[in-house]
Each structure stands twice: as C-alpha cells, then as structure tokens.
Design an enzyme around this catalytic site. Structure first.
Site, PDB file in Angstrom:
ATOM      1  N   TYR A 291      -8.476  13.665   2.203  1.00 14.59           N
ATOM      2  CA  TYR A 291      -7.730  14.539   1.307  1.00 14.59           C
ATOM      3  C   TYR A 291      -8.690  15.122   0.264  1.00 14.59           C
ATOM      4  O   TYR A 291      -9.905  14.958   0.379  1.00 14.59           O
ATOM      5  CB  TYR A 291      -6.549  13.788   0.698  1.00 14.59           C
ATOM      6  CG  TYR A 291      -5.545  13.355   1.756  1.00 14.59           C
ATOM      7  CD1 TYR A 291      -4.971  14.302   2.603  1.00 14.59           C
ATOM      8  CD2 TYR A 291      -5.220  12.021   1.945  1.00 14.59           C
ATOM      9  CE1 TYR A 291      -4.082  13.924   3.602  1.00 14.59           C
ATOM     10  CE2 TYR A 291      -4.323  11.632   2.938  1.00 14.59           C
ATOM     11  CZ  TYR A 291      -3.763  12.596   3.769  1.00 14.59           C
ATOM     12  OH  TYR A 291      -2.895  12.224   4.761  1.00 14.59           O
TER      13      TYR A 291
ATOM     14  N   LEU B 100      -4.563  -3.667   8.689  1.00 19.61           N
ATOM     15  CA  LEU B 100      -4.226  -4.618   9.749  1.00 19.61           C
ATOM     16  C   LEU B 100      -4.440  -6.069   9.308  1.00 19.61           C
ATOM     17  O   LEU B 100      -5.045  -6.873  10.009  1.00 19.61           O
ATOM     18  CB  LEU B 100      -5.015  -4.303  11.013  1.00 19.61           C
ATOM     19  CG  LEU B 100      -4.741  -2.918  11.634  1.00 19.61           C
ATOM     20  CD1 LEU B 100      -5.525  -2.751  12.921  1.00 19.61           C
ATOM     21  CD2 LEU B 100      -3.252  -2.705  11.872  1.00 19.61           C
TER      22      LEU B 100
ATOM     23  N   CYS C  80       3.486   7.240   2.910  1.00 20.85           N
ATOM     24  CA  CYS C  80       4.292   8.452   2.851  1.00 20.85           C
ATOM     25  C   CYS C  80       5.595   8.263   3.618  1.00 20.85           C
ATOM     26  O   CYS C  80       5.608   7.737   4.736  1.00 20.85           O
ATOM     27  CB  CYS C  80       3.520   9.629   3.437  1.00 20.85           C
ATOM     28  SG  CYS C  80       2.125  10.150   2.416  1.00 20.85           S
TER      29      CYS C  80
ATOM     30  N   ARG D 200       1.851  -1.362   7.229  1.00 21.29           N
ATOM     31  CA  ARG D 200       2.738  -1.555   8.380  1.00 21.29           C
ATOM     32  C   ARG D 200       3.249  -2.992   8.464  1.00 21.29           C
ATOM     33  O   ARG D 200       4.389  -3.232   8.865  1.00 21.29           O
ATOM     34  CB  ARG D 200       2.009  -1.166   9.673  1.00 21.29           C
ATOM     35  CG  ARG D 200       1.763   0.334   9.803  1.00 21.29           C
ATOM     36  CD  ARG D 200       0.811   0.652  10.948  1.00 21.29           C
ATOM     37  NE  ARG D 200       0.639   2.074  11.138  1.00 21.29           N
ATOM     38  CZ  ARG D 200      -0.213   2.839  10.457  1.00 21.29           C
ATOM     39  NH1 ARG D 200      -0.973   2.283   9.510  1.00 21.29           N
ATOM     40  NH2 ARG D 200      -0.317   4.125  10.687  1.00 21.29           N
TER      41      ARG D 200
ATOM     42  N   SER E  67       0.832  -1.194   0.000  1.00 19.48           N
ATOM     43  CA  SER E  67       0.000   0.000   0.000  1.00 19.48           C
ATOM     44  C   SER E  67       0.877   1.257   0.000  1.00 19.48           C
ATOM     45  O   SER E  67       1.987   1.238   0.539  1.00 19.48           O
ATOM     46  CB  SER E  67      -0.877  -0.020   1.253  1.00 19.48           C
ATOM     47  OG  SER E  67      -1.942   0.876   1.144  1.00 19.48           O
TER      48      SER E  67
END
Length: 377
Positions: free
Chosen positions: A191, A308, A25, A331, A22
């Site tokens: 955004y 997750l 940034c 993550r 994914s």
C-alpha cells in the site's frame, strides 16, 4: 503464568495479555461508516479474551480506501460509530486499536468476494459503490496481470504528499476522539507507504525516491507527524512488510534500519508482516513470518509477530524466546474468536484461567467443566 498471558505495558497502556487481533478488512462499510457488522465482528474478540483488537485498515482519505466498502476516518461523522465499538471493547477489558492507511495504487479495487466489479445497478446503490483513479509514488500499476482490478495510478506531486500526510494527522486526531488506545500506521502489503519504501514501486527522482533514505522519507514524515498529535501516553504502532519477498525489493536489512529510525520518532511497536508486490517468494507456512519479527526486534524496538500462528505452545514460545513482544492472529481468530480463552486453559490451566472469560459466561463454563471433568475445574 505463561508469558503469552502476562500483561504488557506500552507507555501508559497496559494490555491484559500479549494476544492481538490483526486488522482484517471486512468490505462492509458504506461511505466509510462503521455499522452493526463491525461492532459484532470486533466485539466477539473482546469476549474471547484478546488483549488488543485492531480495527481494519481505515482510509485517511476517500481515495485511500482499498475498496468502496472500507472504513474511513476522514470525516467527523465517522467518529461516533467507531466510538461505540471502542466503548464495547473497553467494557470487556480489551484495548482498542485502529489501523490508519492509504492504499495508494492498490485503491479502488473490487470487493474481495466478488468477481471483479460485477455489482448490479441496485447493488451499487445499496452498497454505496464508488470508483476512482488511485494515486501513488509513481504512475506504475500494481500488476499487469489483472488490469480490470488494478488501474494505472496518478503520480503524486509534492503537494499531494503533504495533503496525505495531513490526512493521516487529521485521522489520528479523530481516532483519539473516538477513544482508541493504539493507532497503527499501515506501512505494509504494497500500500502507499510500502510503495514509497520499495524500489519496485517507487521510481521517483526527487527527494522521495532513489536512495533508501529518500524512499524512507514519506514513512518517517508520516510517523513523525502522527506521533506529534497522538497523545504522549498512548502507544503508536507501525505495520511494515519486513521484506517484499520479491527480487530487487525491500529487504529485512532495510527494515532493521527503518525500525531504528521509527523508534527514534516515538513508534513503540513494529508489526512485522511481508509481501504486497508481484513476485512474492516466501512460502506461507506455520510461523513463517516470526523470523522477521525477531530480526527487526534486534533494532531495539518491540515487535509483533503475525502470520499463520495457531498453536498456543507456538505463541507462547514466540514471546518466551524473545522473538516478539506480541502475537497477532487473523484467520485463526476468525476461525476461533475464543482462541485466547482456550489457549489460556491450555497453557496455564486451573481455576485462574477462567477469569479471562466474560463474567456472564465464566461460572457457567466452569460448572460445565466440573461436571464433565474438564480443564482442571
């Protein structure tokens, strides 16, 4: 073979498996230019066996960046460093994607790991510090709780909306020149496109505000314009917040309608995330966003699940059960860039699983496993 490690063809692109990195940034660019950090950061995921690696949210204009440290694609000089990364990903068998976005009222915010704008004068010079007033559908700040981080934006006029749409188009042309296989339009996380969609941020009274159809107009115009210049053989993704998760905001039902419209315009995959506004009520937990991808997929468009996901059996079930067509890790990928290699062994085992390893490591890993009696080598 597991479903997770089966190929997926989207238009003329065939992904070697359904695992995706994914966009994340890195806040490590200067003047929007990719550098060695981005090459190594993204390249390790190709070595780790992912099917598609998507470059972080990349500003289509300088003022569209989340921070001054974000990548950009508003200038031709930004093409070559990205092409270098794309070439490496391709050499390792991984498809390359880039997320194009505009942060709207959430632009010009501090670097994530800093305590606000606390740069010294020398650090500002070294990092290419910039600060500007953001633009948005309405002149409403993201939150009043952090006024030093989030400014009151300037409301976009119609000319500004046209200008930003063209910036998406121009950045898409540069993405093609850099060799990317996939463009993902960033329409999530509060955004700019997400701000237009949500009644929490969009208080306009013209044709871009009010009704759901009006609030969807900007997202659909950007998608249509990007699709028109993105090569027909290349797939187009859009990331959305399938729900704001906030009272009075954008809902899953709204997203199903939007997804149907996007499919008609030639968007191939809807990347289903959530949130981006104050009052977010979803509780993060294992697989908590997968139901969003499943719901949106019922609009007849392919989806990507994210959020997750860490257990290979869970990722396999997402694809095998038809909840989503792709599984994206963020993550989890940072914690284990070799996640697909390990997951492939866990799900499929045996000698064929070693084929996903880079040729420089493949036989060495297999030989080690044979000596130690691991993974059925």
């Amino acid at each position: 073979m597991s479903q997770l490690f089966s190929p997926l063809t989207l238009r003329d692109l065939t992904l070697r498996n359904r695992t995706v990195v994914s966009p994340m940034c890195q806040y490590s660019a200067k003047g929007g230019l990719a550098n060695d950090w981005h090459l190594v950061h993204l390249g390790r995921f190709a070595l780790g066996g992912f099917g598609l690696v998507i470059v972080e949210a990349t500003g289509v204009t300088p003022e569209g960046r989340i921070s001054y440290g974000d990548l950009g694609l508003w200038d031709d000089a930004q093409i070559a460093p990205l092409r270098h990364i794309v070439d490496f990903l391709h050499d390792e068998g991984t498809a390359a994607g880039i997320q194009l976005g505009h942060a709207g009222r959430k632009a010009s915010t501090p670097i994530a790991w800093r305590s606000g704008f606390d740069e010294t004068e020398q650090e500002k010079i070294d990092a290419g510090y910039e600060h500007w007033i953001p633009v948005a559908p309405s002149a409403i700040p993201h939150t009043d709780r952090h006024p030093s981080d989030f400014q009151t934006p300037t409301e976009l006029d119609l000319e500004g909306i046209v200008r930003i749409t063209k910036a998406f188009v121009d950045a898409t042309g540069r993405a093609d020149e850099a060799g990317f296989d996939v463009v993902e339009i960033h329409g999530a996380h509060g955004y700019l496109i997400s701000q237009f969609l949500s009644p929490l941020a969009n208080k306009r009274t013209d044709r871009y505000g009010g009704s759901r159809d009006n609030r969807m107009r900007f997202a659909l115009e950007v998608a249509e314009a990007v699709r028109a210049v993105w090569p027909a053989e290349k797939p187009l993704f859009m990331r959305i917040s399938a729900t704001d998760g906030s009272p009075g905001g954008w809902s899953v039902e709204d997203s199903v309608v939007l997804a149907g419209e996007l499919k008609q315009l030639g968007v191939d995959v809807i990347d289903c995330s959530s949130g981006g506004f104050d009052g977010y009520g979803l509780k993060p937990a294992n697989l908590y966003q997968v139901p969003l991808a499943k719901a949106v997929r019922e609009a007849g468009v392919a989806t990507m699940a994210v959020g997750l996901i860490s257990d290979p059996a869970d990722a396999e079930a997402i694809v095998a059960n038809g909840d989503a067509d792709l599984v994206a890790l963020a993550r989890t990928a940072l914690e284990d860039p070799n996640w697909p290699l390990h997951a492939h062994h866990a799900l499929d085992g045996g000698g064929d699983a070693y084929k996903l390893w880079p040729k420089q490591a493949r036989n060495r890993i297999r030989d080690r496993d044979k000596v130690l009696g691991l993974r059925g080598a």
